[in-house]
Scaffold this motif. Sequence first.
Motif, PDB file in Angstrom:
ATOM      1  N   ARG A 122      -3.500 -26.636  12.337  1.00 39.04           N
ATOM      2  CA  ARG A 122      -2.932 -26.348  13.665  1.00 39.04           C
ATOM      3  C   ARG A 122      -1.942 -27.423  14.111  1.00 39.04           C
ATOM      4  N   SER A 123      -1.361 -28.144  13.147  1.00 41.30           N
ATOM      5  CA  SER A 123      -0.405 -29.199  13.487  1.00 41.30           C
ATOM      6  C   SER A 123       0.936 -29.016  12.789  1.00 41.30           C
ATOM      7  N   LEU A 124       1.001 -28.076  11.846  1.00 43.24           N
ATOM      8  CA  LEU A 124       2.234 -27.857  11.101  1.00 43.24           C
ATOM      9  C   LEU A 124       2.248 -26.409  10.623  1.00 43.24           C
ATOM     10  N   ALA A 125       3.401 -25.758  10.744  1.00 40.93           N
ATOM     11  CA  ALA A 125       3.507 -24.359  10.323  1.00 40.93           C
ATOM     12  C   ALA A 125       4.772 -24.144   9.518  1.00 40.93           C
ATOM     13  N   LEU A 126       4.716 -23.158   8.640  1.00 42.75           N
ATOM     14  CA  LEU A 126       5.869 -22.766   7.836  1.00 42.75           C
ATOM     15  C   LEU A 126       6.080 -21.274   8.050  1.00 42.75           C
ATOM     16  N   VAL A 127       7.267 -20.903   8.499  1.00 46.37           N
ATOM     17  CA  VAL A 127       7.569 -19.491   8.742  1.00 46.37           C
ATOM     18  C   VAL A 127       8.948 -19.193   8.166  1.00 46.37           C
ATOM     19  N   PRO A 128       9.110 -18.092   7.437  1.00 46.32           N
ATOM     20  CA  PRO A 128      10.400 -17.808   6.799  1.00 46.32           C
ATOM     21  C   PRO A 128      11.451 -17.402   7.817  1.00 46.32           C
ATOM     22  N   LEU A 129      12.704 -17.682   7.480  1.00 49.19           N
ATOM     23  CA  LEU A 129      13.842 -17.258   8.285  1.00 49.19           C
ATOM     24  C   LEU A 129      14.456 -16.021   7.642  1.00 49.19           C
ATOM     25  N   THR A 130      14.727 -15.027   8.450  1.00 51.41           N
ATOM     26  CA  THR A 130      15.406 -13.845   7.952  1.00 51.41           C
ATOM     27  C   THR A 130      16.901 -14.098   8.006  1.00 51.41           C
ATOM     28  N   ALA A 131      17.536 -14.027   6.857  1.00 50.04           N
ATOM     29  CA  ALA A 131      18.968 -14.298   6.795  1.00 50.04           C
ATOM     30  C   ALA A 131      19.652 -13.252   5.930  1.00 50.04           C
ATOM     31  N   HIS A 132      20.959 -13.095   6.150  1.00 52.86           N
ATOM     32  CA  HIS A 132      21.718 -12.127   5.365  1.00 52.86           C
ATOM     33  C   HIS A 132      22.075 -12.692   3.994  1.00 52.86           C
ATOM     34  N   SER A 133      22.013 -14.004   3.853  1.00 48.34           N
ATOM     35  CA  SER A 133      22.325 -14.608   2.562  1.00 48.34           C
ATOM     36  C   SER A 133      21.155 -14.439   1.607  1.00 48.34           C
ATOM     37  N   LEU A 146       5.874 -23.909  20.368  1.00 47.26           N
ATOM     38  CA  LEU A 146       6.161 -22.905  19.345  1.00 47.26           C
ATOM     39  C   LEU A 146       5.044 -22.840  18.318  1.00 47.26           C
ATOM     40  N   LEU A 147       4.499 -24.007  17.947  1.00 48.97           N
ATOM     41  CA  LEU A 147       3.391 -24.024  16.989  1.00 48.97           C
ATOM     42  C   LEU A 147       2.160 -23.343  17.588  1.00 48.97           C
ATOM     43  N   GLU A 148       1.891 -23.586  18.852  1.00 49.49           N
ATOM     44  CA  GLU A 148       0.761 -22.927  19.511  1.00 49.49           C
ATOM     45  C   GLU A 148       0.946 -21.417  19.510  1.00 49.49           C
ATOM     46  N   LEU A 149       2.193 -20.983  19.702  1.00 50.75           N
ATOM     47  CA  LEU A 149       2.492 -19.551  19.691  1.00 50.75           C
ATOM     48  C   LEU A 149       2.220 -18.953  18.312  1.00 50.75           C
ATOM     49  N   LEU A 150       2.643 -19.645  17.263  1.00 45.91           N
ATOM     50  CA  LEU A 150       2.415 -19.160  15.899  1.00 45.91           C
ATOM     51  C   LEU A 150       0.930 -19.141  15.551  1.00 45.91           C
ATOM     52  N   SER A 151       0.197 -20.177  16.004  1.00 47.83           N
ATOM     53  CA  SER A 151      -1.255 -20.216  15.766  1.00 47.83           C
ATOM     54  C   SER A 151      -1.937 -19.063  16.489  1.00 47.83           C
ATOM     55  N   GLY A 152      -1.482 -18.776  17.708  1.00 47.67           N
ATOM     56  CA  GLY A 152      -2.039 -17.656  18.466  1.00 47.67           C
ATOM     57  C   GLY A 152      -1.746 -16.320  17.799  1.00 47.67           C
TER      58      GLY A 152
END
Length: 243
Positions: A122-133, A146-152
């Motif tokens: 609950r201290s570090l998160a990895l989330v992919p970015l959607t890109a056209h490349s 933002l991390l709290e939001l992702l954990s939720g």
Amino acid sequence: RAELAAALLAEEYRAAAAEPAVHDLVEVVTGAAAVSQRFLQLQLGATEEVCALVTDKPVAVTGMENDAEEQAAGRGVRYRVVVERSVLDLPSGITELTAALSRDEQVRVVDRVPTKLVVADRSLALVPLTAHSSEPAALVVHASGLLELLSGLFEAVWRDALPLRLGASGVTEHGPDAPDGTDLEILSLLLAGLTDASVAKQLDLGLRTVQRRVKRLMELTGVTTRLQLGWHAYERDWVARKH
């Protein structure tokens, strides 16, 4: 005056060190190798728990099976993983999930997950970015709102997901008429939403074998419908329960 100035500067330094600048709360990682390396670092650095949402379309991260995960689990790091139902249809899906469950990881299944996500302690998160490349990219999010939001988000998906059981681990009912590991795998996959044909394919069984085993379990529990069988399987602890 010099002593006072030094004290003020020291205080400013401590405050800056304790509260990272806003631009340091989020890192942008680009390239498949860099994203994969950051994913491994999150697991190797975890000390308590790793939570993950997994889809059937890996890009930089190829799946749950890696040395870092085994090392972390070996150190006592808990894993809670939610996979999309389509992951069960992948050629290596059942194999990887069986390996994860054998390490006492908790695995649940939903129809779809909103995004790929990994949260460590609950201290570090990895989330992919959607890109056209075509180049993979991801955000590494440090402690913040933002991390709290992702954990939720993970916890919300976890609550609605169905626990998965593969094998006979945790079953206390034994005897000649009790279900074996294959019976329990069939039940768990059926409850996860797979068809008889998909279950047969994933477990390398004949379709008639799957249907015959289900019929035997219905006779064993004295029920006439699969819905009733699901209820009895839950009551007898044949399928994993939420905990």
